[in-house]
Design an enzyme around this catalytic site. Structure first.
Site, PDB file in Angstrom:
ATOM      1  N   TYR A  86     -26.293 -16.186 -12.877  1.00 47.81           N
ATOM      2  CA  TYR A  86     -26.486 -14.631 -13.304  1.00 47.81           C
ATOM      3  C   TYR A  86     -27.686 -14.033 -13.271  1.00 47.81           C
ATOM      4  O   TYR A  86     -28.505 -15.050 -13.317  1.00 47.81           O
ATOM      5  CB  TYR A  86     -26.002 -15.062 -14.849  1.00 47.81           C
ATOM      6  CG  TYR A  86     -24.962 -15.444 -15.699  1.00 47.81           C
ATOM      7  CD1 TYR A  86     -23.846 -16.153 -14.927  1.00 47.81           C
ATOM      8  CD2 TYR A  86     -25.368 -16.634 -16.407  1.00 47.81           C
ATOM      9  CE1 TYR A  86     -23.483 -16.920 -14.770  1.00 47.81           C
ATOM     10  CE2 TYR A  86     -23.564 -17.093 -16.793  1.00 47.81           C
ATOM     11  CZ  TYR A  86     -22.198 -17.455 -16.254  1.00 47.81           C
ATOM     12  OH  TYR A  86     -21.791 -17.649 -16.388  1.00 47.81           O
ATOM     13  N   LEU A  96      -7.054  -8.430 -22.196  1.00 44.59           N
ATOM     14  CA  LEU A  96      -6.431  -8.665 -23.362  1.00 44.59           C
ATOM     15  C   LEU A  96      -6.668  -7.909 -24.075  1.00 44.59           C
ATOM     16  O   LEU A  96      -6.151  -7.645 -25.094  1.00 44.59           O
ATOM     17  CB  LEU A  96      -6.700 -10.078 -24.081  1.00 44.59           C
ATOM     18  CG  LEU A  96      -5.617 -11.330 -22.592  1.00 44.59           C
ATOM     19  CD1 LEU A  96      -6.364 -12.465 -23.282  1.00 44.59           C
ATOM     20  CD2 LEU A  96      -4.770 -11.078 -22.880  1.00 44.59           C
ATOM     21  N   THR A  97      -7.836  -6.497 -23.999  1.00 50.33           N
ATOM     22  CA  THR A  97      -7.952  -6.117 -24.752  1.00 50.33           C
ATOM     23  C   THR A  97      -6.331  -4.442 -24.620  1.00 50.33           C
ATOM     24  O   THR A  97      -6.725  -3.726 -25.445  1.00 50.33           O
ATOM     25  CB  THR A  97      -9.231  -5.091 -24.444  1.00 50.33           C
ATOM     26  OG1 THR A  97      -9.444  -4.523 -23.528  1.00 50.33           O
ATOM     27  CG2 THR A  97     -10.547  -5.859 -25.605  1.00 50.33           C
ATOM     28  N   GLY A  98      -6.707  -4.526 -23.372  1.00 51.81           N
ATOM     29  CA  GLY A  98      -5.301  -3.704 -22.758  1.00 51.81           C
ATOM     30  C   GLY A  98      -5.632  -2.736 -22.245  1.00 51.81           C
ATOM     31  O   GLY A  98      -4.879  -1.499 -21.744  1.00 51.81           O
ATOM     32  N   LYS A  99      -7.014  -2.715 -22.334  1.00 53.47           N
ATOM     33  CA  LYS A  99      -8.081  -0.787 -21.811  1.00 53.47           C
ATOM     34  C   LYS A  99      -7.719  -0.570 -20.699  1.00 53.47           C
ATOM     35  O   LYS A  99      -7.820  -0.046 -19.994  1.00 53.47           O
ATOM     36  CB  LYS A  99      -9.327  -1.504 -21.803  1.00 53.47           C
ATOM     37  CG  LYS A  99     -10.056  -1.868 -20.969  1.00 53.47           C
ATOM     38  CD  LYS A  99     -11.493  -2.390 -21.918  1.00 53.47           C
ATOM     39  CE  LYS A  99     -12.882  -3.295 -21.023  1.00 53.47           C
ATOM     40  NZ  LYS A  99     -13.653  -3.386 -21.507  1.00 53.47           N
TER      41      LYS A  99
END
Length: 347
Positions: free
Chosen positions: A53, A243-246
């Protein structure tokens, strides 16, 4: 914040783990410090990082996340309050890890990786040291079932050599426990087998993707997690924000990960949008934020030891940490009904 036992160790970790892979690119040092401060104030005592990372992996930012966490430890003087997890890269040709040589999970590479992480993290031990992905030739990160096929190239480093190196590090006090990541049922079984032979420590966890769009962990691995106490550290519980839909219907909000880095192909497969629409609609019907529906589902699974959450900024983290721990039985039944229809569109 509730705690759970890490494998068969005596360590108690928060059921929510702070994922840090954005620190050093999407998330700057100041916001990373604010996130870590806030998470600890909310009862989070478990942080996850890696030598790889920040994400996406690049030579110029390799190790930047561990460096920021190390600076935070130095500033806050609280290393003893955090259960710290990091990872060594698996077999990779990315040249910047080992001076241009191919990185492997052999003794020399593991020892070198540990020393680098310890220096960047400004600590003399890592609580949980994980193998980021397997050394053996296999397909990774696309959910296909052909991981056992011969992919060419050299065989993997033996499980015995990898486990022996980890045992040496435990004996030296540089790591306390070891875990797996992006592993298969067969791989988990092999490390348990060599541990039973007295070669190396026993794995205490497995960090794999698990979320509403990918419940493949439930097939094979969940039983290992439950019966052998090699619990799941679930990563991408929000499917990298999908999964937020954004991102529905190809949307690309400014500043979002897939907008910046175009690395969301794992979640851009046929059937994904339809499944997301169903879960977002279900959350709305029950008066929940879509984030809370997705996170609470993962946290509530009996084979999950910790749910690894990540945020670009502090405001996102506040929403995430406000998620409930459980969901009502009727809502869980409705989730399973969608799963029966939609399956795992984004493995």
């Amino acid at each position: 914040m509730q705690t759970r036992q890490l494998g068969r160790t005596g360590l108690k970790i928060s059921e929510i783990c702070l994922g840090t892979m954005t620190y050093g690119q999407q998330t700057d040092r100041a916001d990373a410090f604010a996130q870590m401060d806030y998470a600890v104030a909310q009862g989070v005592n478990f942080f996850d990082t890696a030598e790889l990372y920040s994400i996406p992996p690049r030579a110029e930012t390799s190790g930047s996340t561990e460096t920021i966490i190390g600076e935070w430890f130095a500033a806050r003087k609280n290393r003893d309050r955090i259960v710290l997890a990091s990872k060594v890269v698996g077999r990779t040709a990315m040249p910047w890890f080992r001076d241009g040589a191919e990185a492997r999970l052999d003794r020399a590479n593991i020892f070198r990786a540990v020393e680098g992480s310890l220096k960047r993290l400004r600590t003399d031990y890592i609580d949980l040291y994980q193998l980021h992905w397997p050394d053996r030739p296999m397909v990774l990160f696309d959910g296909l079932s052909n991981a056992y096929e011969d992919r060419g190239g050299p065989d993997g480093v033996s499980f015995e050599e990898t486990a022996s190196a980890l045992q040496e590090l435990v004996a030296q006090g540089k790591i306390r426990h070891f875990g797996l990541s992006n592993e298969t049922p067969w791989g988990v079984a092999q490390f348990l087998r060599v541990a039973e032979k007295g070669v190396g420590p026993r794995p205490v966890s497995i960090q794999n993707a698990y979320h509403l769009l990918n419940r493949q962990f439930e097939i094979g691995l969940a039983e290992f997690a439950f019966r052998e106490q090699v619990g799941l550290l679930a990563y991408s519980p929000l499917a990298q924000g999908f999964l937020t839909g954004k991102y529905l219907h190809g949307a690309r909000p400014p500043g979002a990960r897939s907008t910046l880095f175009d690395r969301g192909q794992r979640y851009e497969k046929p059937g994904v949008d339809a499944a997301i629409e169903d879960y977002v609609a279900l959350a709305k019907e029950f008066g929940l934020h879509p984030v809370h529906l997705a996170l609470a589902f993962v946290t509530s699974r009996p084979f999950v030891t910790a749910n690894i959450v990540g945020a670009t900024n502090l405001e996102q983290l506040k929403i995430i940490l406000d998620a409930p721990h459980e969901l009502p039985p009727e809502l869980l039944r409705r989730i399973d009904a969608i799963y029966q229809l939609r399956g795992n569109p984004a493995p």
